[in-house]
Design an enzyme around this catalytic site. Structure first.
Site, mmCIF file in Angstrom:
data_model
loop_
_atom_site.group_PDB
_atom_site.id
_atom_site.type_symbol
_atom_site.label_atom_id
_atom_site.label_comp_id
_atom_site.label_asym_id
_atom_site.label_seq_id
_atom_site.Cartn_x
_atom_site.Cartn_y
_atom_site.Cartn_z
ATOM 1 N N PRO A 140 -30.472 -41.146 31.454
ATOM 2 C CA PRO A 140 -29.616 -40.932 32.635
ATOM 3 C C PRO A 140 -28.295 -40.347 32.182
ATOM 4 O O PRO A 140 -27.576 -40.951 31.392
ATOM 5 C CB PRO A 140 -29.436 -42.357 33.175
ATOM 6 N N MET A 141 -27.975 -39.167 32.671
ATOM 7 C CA MET A 141 -26.702 -38.533 32.312
ATOM 8 C C MET A 141 -25.980 -38.151 33.597
ATOM 9 O O MET A 141 -26.373 -37.223 34.300
ATOM 10 C CB MET A 141 -26.940 -37.309 31.428
ATOM 11 N N GLU A 142 -24.940 -38.894 33.892
ATOM 12 C CA GLU A 142 -24.201 -38.724 35.138
ATOM 13 C C GLU A 142 -23.677 -37.299 35.287
ATOM 14 O O GLU A 142 -23.015 -36.763 34.393
ATOM 15 C CB GLU A 142 -23.031 -39.722 35.175
ATOM 16 N N GLN B 85 -31.414 -46.274 38.199
ATOM 17 C CA GLN B 85 -30.447 -47.057 37.444
ATOM 18 C C GLN B 85 -29.313 -47.496 38.359
ATOM 19 O O GLN B 85 -28.803 -46.715 39.162
ATOM 20 C CB GLN B 85 -29.861 -46.249 36.279
ATOM 21 N N CYS C 28 -22.091 -46.884 30.318
ATOM 22 C CA CYS C 28 -21.286 -45.732 30.712
ATOM 23 C C CYS C 28 -19.874 -45.851 30.150
ATOM 24 O O CYS C 28 -19.180 -46.843 30.379
ATOM 25 C CB CYS C 28 -21.226 -45.622 32.230
ATOM 26 N N LYS D 199 -29.535 -50.679 29.660
ATOM 27 C CA LYS D 199 -29.065 -49.753 28.627
ATOM 28 C C LYS D 199 -27.648 -50.158 28.248
ATOM 29 O O LYS D 199 -26.800 -50.346 29.122
ATOM 30 C CB LYS D 199 -29.084 -48.306 29.141
ATOM 31 N N GLY E 200 -29.339 -41.896 20.924
ATOM 32 C CA GLY E 200 -28.087 -41.402 20.369
ATOM 33 C C GLY E 200 -28.247 -40.435 19.220
ATOM 34 O O GLY E 200 -28.888 -40.740 18.217
ATOM 35 N N GLU E 201 -27.701 -39.215 19.386
ATOM 36 C CA GLU E 201 -27.575 -38.226 18.313
ATOM 37 C C GLU E 201 -28.929 -37.722 17.793
ATOM 38 O O GLU E 201 -29.085 -37.423 16.612
ATOM 39 C CB GLU E 201 -26.744 -38.806 17.165
ATOM 40 N N GLY F 78 -31.174 -37.510 25.464
ATOM 41 C CA GLY F 78 -30.222 -37.064 26.466
ATOM 42 C C GLY F 78 -29.750 -35.651 26.188
ATOM 43 O O GLY F 78 -30.420 -34.676 26.502
#
Length: 308
Positions: free
Chosen positions: A7-9, A68, A98, A139, A200-201, A223
């Site tokens: 999920p990326m706002e 979410q 977030c 998350k 992450g990364e 992401g």
């Protein structure tokens, strides 16, 4: 291995979920967060952020989507979780990661990592309210300012009844600066008895392998890496070659055909520039294209330029 689209706002909306799941390799998507305050939100809010609910909670290519929720009030989060499930969400996810200042100031997202007991109360209330056959997941980051409460927070989430936990291997203060501390996920895994997902990364196939080895987690969440290389999930799971620029260009053209609320002219220019910002990490052509179209304001002009 299961790969989830993160999920990326303001970035991974239903249009991007549609396109990336068509490219393939993803087993699940999680929506941008639904902000919950002291209110049972109307159905239209859920449909706006997750139009897939009108399609059985599936993207057009058949990948399940999970709503979410973000907030601080256990009972209101529980009521909205029930509504999400009733509308067709494939389980419900809780946002404790977030890093946005505006969200944290209103006691949402990563700031809750200062309060393990609050995490417990939220997850417990949602788990109690949601039908037993529906998953409740969360998350989190490693912490807010540091990782001193990482294990305690994960234990609170697990003991409250969460079915699984995604760990973004950085603190709120770390933001998105490399590196991601994947080894911390392995430390957490030793202390909780629910499945963990590493995040992450992860930008390329080698990153995914290193992440799995250091985190001791098979399942991962992608992401920004999936935006920078649209077939990253396929590269990782099925050993595909990274997508060629010409294929990416076709996706950009396809993206221009989408409409949101019947007004792609207002929507498309900013979003395609935003996406090019991620693509620039993997494709030098994206950097050139971004510089050429950054002053254009109309979708038709941008589309003509990409076609050329």
């Amino acid at each position: 291995m299961q790969i989830t689209l993160a999920p990326m706002e303001g970035v991974v909306d239903h249009l991007m979920r549609d396109m990336l799941t068509q490219v393939g390799g993803f087993d699940l998507c999680v929506t941008e967060f639904v902000r919950v305050v002291e209110l049972l939100l109307p159905r239209k809010v859920f449909y706006r952020l997750c139009p897939e609910l009108r399609n059985g909670g599936l993207t057009p290519s058949g990948v399940p989507v999970k709503v979410q929720l973000l907030g601080q009030h256990p009972n209101w989060l529980a009521e909205n979780a029930v509504r999400a499930i009733e509308l067709g969400s494939h389980g419900v996810d809780l946002n404790f990661g977030c890093p946005a200042k505006t969200v944290n100031k209103s006691k949402g997202g990563a700031v809750l990592l200062k309060e393990p007991e609050t995490l417990y109360q939220i997850v417990a209330a949602v788990r109690k309210a949601v039908p037993a056959d529906q998953v409740v997941t969360a998350k989190m980051r490693l912490g807010f300012e540091d990782s001193s409460l990482a294990i305690e927070n994960a234990q609170a989430i697990a003991s409250a009844g969460a079915d699984s936990l995604v760990v973004h291997a950085r603190t709120k203060v770390d933001g998105y600066k490399p590196p991601a501390y994947w080894d911390w996920i392995a430390k957490i895994k030793q202390q909780v008895d629910i499945p963990l997902v590493a995040n992450g990364e992860i930008w390329k196939g080698q990153d995914a392998l290193a992440c799995q080895q250091q985190s001791d987690c098979e399942n991962i969440m992608l992401g920004r890496g999936a935006l920078a290389m649209p077939n990253l999930a396929q590269v990782i799971k099925n050993k595909q070659a990274p997508m060629a620029w010409e294929q990416v260009r076709e996706l950009l053209i396809h993206y221009s055909g989408y409409e949101i609320y019947g007004d792609k002219g207002r929507y498309y220019p900013n979003r395609v520039k935003q996406w090019l910002g991620y693509l620039r990490r993997q494709y030098t052509q994206a950097d050139t294209l971004f510089m050429e179209i950054r002053g254009l304001q109309h979708s038709e002009d941008i589309l003509k330029h990409i076609n050329r």
